[in-house]
Design a protein around this motif. Structure first.
Motif, mmCIF file in Angstrom:
data_model
loop_
_atom_site.group_PDB
_atom_site.id
_atom_site.type_symbol
_atom_site.label_atom_id
_atom_site.label_comp_id
_atom_site.label_asym_id
_atom_site.label_seq_id
_atom_site.Cartn_x
_atom_site.Cartn_y
_atom_site.Cartn_z
ATOM 1 N N ALA A 385 0.861 -1.190 0.000
ATOM 2 C CA ALA A 385 0.000 0.000 0.000
ATOM 3 C C ALA A 385 0.887 1.227 0.000
ATOM 4 C CB ALA A 385 -0.905 -0.001 1.225
ATOM 5 N N THR A 386 0.574 2.218 -0.864
ATOM 6 C CA THR A 386 1.359 3.453 -0.942
ATOM 7 C C THR A 386 0.464 4.630 -0.609
ATOM 8 O OG1 THR A 386 0.898 3.693 -3.306
ATOM 9 C CG2 THR A 386 2.888 2.478 -2.683
ATOM 10 N N LEU A 387 1.050 5.664 0.065
ATOM 11 C CA LEU A 387 0.309 6.864 0.455
ATOM 12 C C LEU A 387 1.201 8.058 0.205
ATOM 13 C CD1 LEU A 387 -2.248 8.102 1.838
ATOM 14 C CD2 LEU A 387 -0.985 7.911 4.009
ATOM 15 N N ASP A 388 0.646 9.114 -0.454
ATOM 16 C CA ASP A 388 1.400 10.328 -0.748
ATOM 17 C C ASP A 388 1.176 11.330 0.392
ATOM 18 O OD1 ASP A 388 2.975 11.920 -2.829
ATOM 19 O OD2 ASP A 388 1.280 13.253 -2.351
ATOM 20 N N VAL A 389 2.297 11.726 1.033
ATOM 21 C CA VAL A 389 2.240 12.685 2.140
ATOM 22 C C VAL A 389 3.222 13.809 1.833
ATOM 23 C CG1 VAL A 389 2.546 13.056 4.593
ATOM 24 C CG2 VAL A 389 1.627 10.884 3.774
ATOM 25 N N GLU A 390 2.687 15.007 1.631
ATOM 26 C CA GLU A 390 3.498 16.192 1.386
ATOM 27 C C GLU A 390 4.537 15.925 0.286
ATOM 28 O OE1 GLU A 390 3.090 19.147 2.707
ATOM 29 O OE2 GLU A 390 1.426 18.511 4.001
ATOM 30 N N GLY A 391 4.106 15.273 -0.799
ATOM 31 C CA GLY A 391 4.989 15.052 -1.929
ATOM 32 C C GLY A 391 5.917 13.856 -1.768
ATOM 33 N N GLU A 392 5.850 13.134 -0.659
ATOM 34 C CA GLU A 392 6.698 11.963 -0.449
ATOM 35 C C GLU A 392 5.799 10.739 -0.360
ATOM 36 O OE1 GLU A 392 10.042 10.280 2.653
ATOM 37 O OE2 GLU A 392 9.742 12.434 2.427
ATOM 38 N N THR A 393 6.240 9.651 -1.048
ATOM 39 C CA THR A 393 5.446 8.426 -1.094
ATOM 40 C C THR A 393 5.878 7.493 0.032
ATOM 41 O OG1 THR A 393 5.201 8.615 -3.482
ATOM 42 C CG2 THR A 393 4.808 6.451 -2.507
ATOM 43 N N LEU A 394 4.902 7.081 0.837
ATOM 44 C CA LEU A 394 5.146 6.156 1.936
ATOM 45 C C LEU A 394 4.585 4.796 1.548
ATOM 46 C CD1 LEU A 394 4.152 8.426 4.956
ATOM 47 C CD2 LEU A 394 6.386 8.165 3.864
ATOM 48 N N ILE A 395 5.283 3.718 1.976
ATOM 49 C CA ILE A 395 4.914 2.357 1.574
ATOM 50 C C ILE A 395 4.760 1.501 2.821
ATOM 51 C CG2 ILE A 395 5.637 0.305 0.282
ATOM 52 C CD1 ILE A 395 7.271 2.130 -1.522
ATOM 53 N N LYS A 396 3.725 0.634 2.811
ATOM 54 C CA LYS A 396 3.543 -0.387 3.841
ATOM 55 C C LYS A 396 3.201 -1.705 3.174
ATOM 56 C CE LYS A 396 2.403 2.138 8.011
ATOM 57 N NZ LYS A 396 1.474 2.236 9.157
ATOM 58 N N ASN A 397 3.669 -2.815 3.794
ATOM 59 C CA ASN A 397 3.497 -4.140 3.217
ATOM 60 C C ASN A 397 2.756 -5.039 4.200
ATOM 61 O OD1 ASN A 397 5.058 -3.479 0.912
ATOM 62 N ND2 ASN A 397 6.926 -3.772 2.135
ATOM 63 N N ARG A 398 2.160 -6.069 3.647
ATOM 64 C CA ARG A 398 1.547 -7.118 4.444
ATOM 65 C C ARG A 398 1.678 -8.417 3.642
ATOM 66 N NH1 ARG A 398 -2.251 -7.240 8.554
ATOM 67 N NH2 ARG A 398 -1.280 -5.269 9.150
ATOM 68 N N SER A 399 1.959 -9.521 4.294
ATOM 69 C CA SER A 399 2.121 -10.799 3.604
ATOM 70 C C SER A 399 1.272 -11.860 4.289
ATOM 71 C CB SER A 399 3.599 -11.227 3.576
ATOM 72 O OG SER A 399 4.040 -11.473 4.886
ATOM 73 N N ALA A 400 0.963 -12.934 3.519
ATOM 74 C CA ALA A 400 0.205 -14.069 4.051
ATOM 75 C C ALA A 400 0.709 -15.328 3.356
ATOM 76 C CB ALA A 400 -1.285 -13.891 3.821
ATOM 77 N N GLU A 401 0.705 -16.446 4.081
ATOM 78 C CA GLU A 401 1.227 -17.703 3.554
ATOM 79 C C GLU A 401 0.082 -18.692 3.363
ATOM 80 O OE1 GLU A 401 5.171 -19.826 4.758
ATOM 81 O OE2 GLU A 401 3.556 -20.700 5.967
ATOM 82 N N LEU A 402 0.122 -19.400 2.212
ATOM 83 C CA LEU A 402 -0.900 -20.402 1.879
ATOM 84 C C LEU A 402 -0.334 -21.787 2.162
ATOM 85 C CD1 LEU A 402 -3.627 -21.206 0.570
ATOM 86 C CD2 LEU A 402 -2.409 -21.220 -1.635
ATOM 87 N N ARG A 403 -1.088 -22.604 2.861
ATOM 88 C CA ARG A 403 -0.700 -23.986 3.124
ATOM 89 C C ARG A 403 -1.553 -24.897 2.240
ATOM 90 N NH1 ARG A 403 2.314 -25.218 7.370
ATOM 91 N NH2 ARG A 403 2.713 -26.959 5.962
ATOM 92 N N VAL A 404 -0.865 -25.769 1.414
ATOM 93 C CA VAL A 404 -1.528 -26.725 0.521
ATOM 94 C C VAL A 404 -1.226 -28.117 1.051
ATOM 95 C CG1 VAL A 404 -1.723 -27.612 -1.824
ATOM 96 C CG2 VAL A 404 -1.337 -25.164 -1.436
ATOM 97 N N LEU A 405 -2.256 -28.915 1.301
ATOM 98 C CA LEU A 405 -2.106 -30.272 1.819
ATOM 99 C C LEU A 405 -1.947 -31.233 0.655
ATOM 100 C CD1 LEU A 405 -4.938 -30.178 4.538
ATOM 101 C CD2 LEU A 405 -2.513 -29.595 4.788
ATOM 102 N N TYR A 406 -0.851 -32.146 0.779
ATOM 103 C CA TYR A 406 -0.635 -33.135 -0.287
ATOM 104 C C TYR A 406 0.100 -34.326 0.317
ATOM 105 C CZ TYR A 406 4.011 -30.994 -0.430
ATOM 106 O OH TYR A 406 5.238 -30.503 -0.095
ATOM 107 N N ALA A 407 0.028 -35.497 -0.439
ATOM 108 C CA ALA A 407 0.601 -36.760 0.036
ATOM 109 C C ALA A 407 2.131 -36.698 -0.002
ATOM 110 C CB ALA A 407 0.079 -37.908 -0.824
ATOM 111 N N PRO A 408 2.840 -37.616 0.749
ATOM 112 C CA PRO A 408 4.312 -37.587 0.806
ATOM 113 C C PRO A 408 4.954 -37.888 -0.532
ATOM 114 C CG PRO A 408 3.397 -38.866 2.630
ATOM 115 C CD PRO A 408 2.275 -38.611 1.692
ATOM 116 N N ARG A 409 6.168 -37.322 -0.725
ATOM 117 C CA ARG A 409 7.039 -37.615 -1.849
ATOM 118 C C ARG A 409 8.446 -37.878 -1.308
ATOM 119 N NH1 ARG A 409 2.223 -34.683 -3.130
ATOM 120 N NH2 ARG A 409 2.007 -34.416 -5.394
#
Length: 881
Positions: A385-409
């Motif tokens: 996410a980016t936000l413009d404040v007084e001519g300067e761009t500020l950035i913030k991040n967020r992450s999420a992890e997906l878990r997929v279930l599968y048989a052994p290899r």
């Protein structure tokens, strides 16, 4: 000139006194018969004090009298010719009371002087400025009200104990009171915290009073120096609501920095800074916290105040609100092959980007859909996410992890089909399977034997080698895989496969074989120690040179092992000339035995027996190979001849003929080389009588010690001395020291008389005879016939006469005699005197002289016989010979 008598002196003094009194009375009568007196005439009284004045007269009947003064009175006492009055609360600086009496129609007066003094009870230093800039002047003013008289007053301005200025008011009018002292002083940094004071001194000691001192209360001066530059303010341009950021304010060149006050505020919020000082520098730090009420542009203010002055700096700070974006998964955990939706959203003013895809406008969310596969397990999705404040761009991040279930290899990369590990070090045995949930893996031998402790650190041993079946399982299924484990280890050489000692017999066939254990199978090679490149390989015909130490080394990929193998080759006895010579010489006394060392394995036994002649059947002592306490004794004599030596061991025997000879080193003793020898001077020169025994016959050489021995045909006494004789042959040397003495015939070297030239009758004389001879000569004397009373010394070398007579005159002979001859010298003694003495002596003592001659001859001969000398006749005949 004598002085006047005491009576006269007293008379004169009396007269002078009478005249003086008379003159005084006459003067008093002539000047003033009556007077008035005031006591004390001059008085110093402390201001507000009291004083008694005594007014008196000599007028017999004064009509009236009194004391005129403006001062207050407290009491009066009177008499006929006196008046005493107490004056109180005296405050005037100076008054003149008058004492008067009326006498015989005249007024008698006496005038006095009363002065007051006031101690410096009040010493005031005027107030100093609350803060004084360094480098600027300030005023010190001291006031002492009422103290006086001023002419006796001294004022001093002080900085601590240091005098700044001192002033005395001498010469001021007597009525002057109080004083003021003012000075201008330059303020310095060192004056900060210094105490200034004023000291007043009233010195009335010239008036019979004391010194009165007093000081003002000290006043502290506070100096300061403030830089004209504004403070340096360090702060962020932007501050997010709810966040905290550090801010700081610094200022240099201020003194004293400890007195500075710092005000740090963000908008209307006081930040309560922590102040750190470093010399004349100041740093104030604080934490600024932004709240939602402050959102927008705010001023950050730093104000430093010191000494009533201040320096200020302001900076703009923008406070903003920017919540982190929201990232959601429709299913955070999903089975393989199912659909999942990912949504990224943020605040109304923020623009969001999901996996590189941006929203169309700020405030709008972004979505992503996908079919989940194994590769999507643990996949992270990022929302920016980016936000413009007084001519300067500020950035913030967020992450999420997906878990997929599968048989052994079970992949070869995580669980290889073939494992090769080195033995020894601890290893973590791993067979890992992929799968979600994480599978459990179990590996065991197919025959139900060993189980691998997977994931645990443990030692690797060769017992683990083999084939294992590994099974991975979770709630989604299972996977099976066979793996082979090979444990490699370094070679080992044991005593069974590679013995430490091997014995071969010369002439047989043999081979050196060393078997080593190890994985992979090791290569083995045996090399003779100390001889690089000499290997023992294949079937050999054994020879003695094959004996020795061999280094056998086994090598594989995991290391190497080495072992020394000693090969012994046994063979029958063999004689070698250097170790058992055919000809041997025994040296008497050398302590050596015949050494006959025979080569052979095992070590042969050796015996040498005489063969024929004197040695028939005689056993020849042999030197042992190694000295030991049981070695055979060394013989003192050994029979030379022919001996047969036989050597025997379990592999055979050998024989050898040895011829033995006997010899001896040189030997000299008293019988062959006497230690003391005597030569005769003048005889033909000859060699020393020295010989030596020994085989072979030794040669003897003699040399003189200290000086060379010159070659000459005749012996001289210089040949006497010490000689060193050395006998030498092939087996050594022997030496002796010989002392040579040279004997020679006697010679009378000196015959002298004392006194020389004759002696008077009745006098004494002495004859001295010294002889050179070896052996030492015997001394004998022959005196003139008739000489009596002759004395001889203990060795006959001196003849003495006491009381010489004419019969003592004549020829005396001294003879020296030894075994090699005789030598004599003569001397004539004259006894000089009157002819009468001679005549009388000759007439009166004729008969006595005849008798004395016979007696003298008997005395000389008997004395000589007592001392062991030759008689005269024998010595002469020997000398003639």
């Amino acid at each position: 000139m004598p002085g006047p008598s005491p009576g006269l002196r007293r008379a004169l003094l009396g007269l002078w006194a009478a005249l003086g009194l008379g003159l005084f009375d006459l003067s008093a009568v002539s000047q003033e018969p009556f007077w008035a007196d005031l006591q004390p005439r001059v008085a110093f009284v402390e201001r507000g004090g009291s004083l008694w004045l005594n007014c008196s007269t000599n007028c017999p009947r004064p009509e009236r009298g009194g004391l005129e003064t403006s001062l207050r009175r407290n009491g009066t006492q009177r008499g006929l010719r006196w008046l005493a009055r107490q004056l109180v609360d005296i405050r005037e600086p100076e008054t003149q009371p008058v004492c008067f009496f009326r006498c015989a129609r005249r007024t008698l007066q006496a005038r006095g002087l009363i002065r007051t003094f006031q101690r410096p009870d009040r010493v005031e230093l005027l107030q100093l400025p609350p803060w004084q800039p360094v480098g600027e002047n300030f005023t010190l003013s001291c006031r002492v009200p009422g103290a006086g008289p001023r002419a006796s007053l001294t004022l001093t301005l002080l900085r601590g104990a240091q005098e700044l200025i001192r002033r005395s008011f001498a010469g001021e009018p007597p009525r002057a009171r109080g004083a003021v002292l003012t000075a201008t002083v330059l303020a310095r940094r060192e004056d900060h915290g210094a105490n200034f004071s004023c000291r007043a001194e009233l010195d009335l000691r010239p008036h019979g009073l004391g010194l009165f001192e007093n000081s003002s209360a000290p006043r502290e001066l506070r100096t300061f120096s403030l830089s004209p530059d504004p403070p340096r303010l360090a702060a962020p341009r932007f501050l997010e609501v709810g966040s905290e950021r550090p801010v700081s304010c610094a200022l240099d060149r201020l003194f004293p920095a400890t007195e500075a006050r710092v005000y740090l505020a963000l908008g209307d919020q006081n930040l309560s800074p922590d102040v750190t000082l470093d010399g004349d520098a100041l740093v104030a730090t604080a934490t600024a916290t932004a709240s939602a009420e402050q959102e927008g542009a705010r001023q950050l203010v730093c104000n430093v105040t010191l000494g009533g002055e201040n320096r200020e700096t302001r900076e703009n700070v923008t406070i903003y609100s920017f919540p982190a974006p929201l990232l959601t998964l429709s299913e955070p955990s999903i089975s393989e092959g199912q659909m999942v939706t990912v949504t990224c959203a943020a605040g109304a003013q923020a623009l969001v980007i999901l996996e590189g895809v941006a929203a169309a406008v700020p405030g709008q969310p972004v979505q992503l859909q996908l079919n989940a596969t194994e590769n999507d397990d643990r996949r992270s999705f990022f929302c920016n996410a980016t936000l413009d404040v007084e001519g300067e761009t500020l950035i913030k991040n967020r992450s999420a992890e997906l878990r997929v279930l599968y048989a052994p290899r079970l992949d070869d990369s995580d669980c290889p089909r073939s494992w090769t590990w080195p033995e020894g070090p601890e290893q973590t045995l791993r067979c890992e399977a992929r799968g979600n949930p994480e599978p459990t893996v179990h590996c065991a031998r197919s025959d139900g034997g060993a189980v691998l402790a997977l994931g645990l650190l443990g030692p690797v041993t060769r017992a683990l080698s083999g084939t294992y079946r590994c099974k991975a399982a979770n709630d989604q299924g299972e996977a099976i895989k066979d793996v082979t484990l090979t444990v490699e280890y370094a070679p080992a050489l044991d005593s069974v496969g590679c013995p430490e000692r091997i014995t071969w017999v010369e002439g047989t066939e043999a081979s050196l074989v060393c078997v080593a254990h190890g994985v992979p199978p090791p290569d083995v090679s045996c090399e003779r120690s100390g001889e690089l490149g000499v290997f023992l390989e294949g079937l050999l015909l054994v020879a003695p040179e094959h004996a020795g130490t061999y280094r056998c080394e086994a090598t594989n990929a995991r290391g190497s092992a080495a072992k020394n193998v000693i090969i012994t080759v046994e063979y029958g006895p063999r004689f070698e000339e250097p170790n058992c010579p055919s000809n041997w010489t025994w040296v008497e006394g050398s302590g050596r035995l015949f050494s006959c060392e025979v080569d052979g394995k095992p070590q042969p036994s050796v015996e040498c027996v005489g063969s024929g002649g004197a040695t028939e059947g005689v056993l020849l002592p042999l030197a042992p190979p190694d000295p030991s306490p049981r070695a055979p004794s060394i013989p003192s004599d050994l029979a030379p001849g022919t001996y047969i030596c036989n050597a025997t061991n379990r592999h055979g025997s050998a024989a050898k003929t040895v011829i033995v000879r006997a010899e001896s080193p040189p030997e000299m003793d008293e019988s062959t080389c006497p230690s003391h020898q005597t030569w005769l001077e003048g005889a033909e020169a000859a060699a020393l009588a020295c010989a030596a025994r020994g085989r072979p016959s030794p040669g003897v050489h003699c040399s003189r010690e200290g000086t060379p021995w010159p070659e000459q045909q005749r012996v001289s006494r210089e040949d006497a001395g010490t000689y060193h004789c050395v006998a030498t042959n092939a087996h050594g040397t022997d030496s002796r020291t010989v002392t040579v003495g040279v004997e020679y015939r006697p010679v009378v070297a000196e015959l002298a008389a004392s006194p020389p030239g004759g002696v008077r009758p009745g006098g004494n004389f002495t004859l001295t005879c010294r002889a050179e001879a070896w052996p030492p000569a015997q001394i004998s004397w022959r005196a003139p016939p008739g000489a009596l009373n002759i004395g001889l010394s203990s060795n006959n070398s001196t003849l003495s006469v006491a009381g010489a007579m004419g019969s003592h005159g004549g020829e005396y002979e001294c003879a020296a005699t030894n075994a090699h001859g005789r030598h004599a010298r003569r001397i004539t003694v004259r006894v000089a005197g009157p002819w009468l003495w001679v005549a009388v002596g000759g007439a009166a003592g004729g008969a006595a002289l005849l008798a004395a001659g016979a007696g003298l001859a008997f005395y000389v001969q008997s004395t000589a016989c007592k001392k062991g000398e030759y008689n005269v006749q024998e010595a002469e005949s020997s000398g003639e010979a």
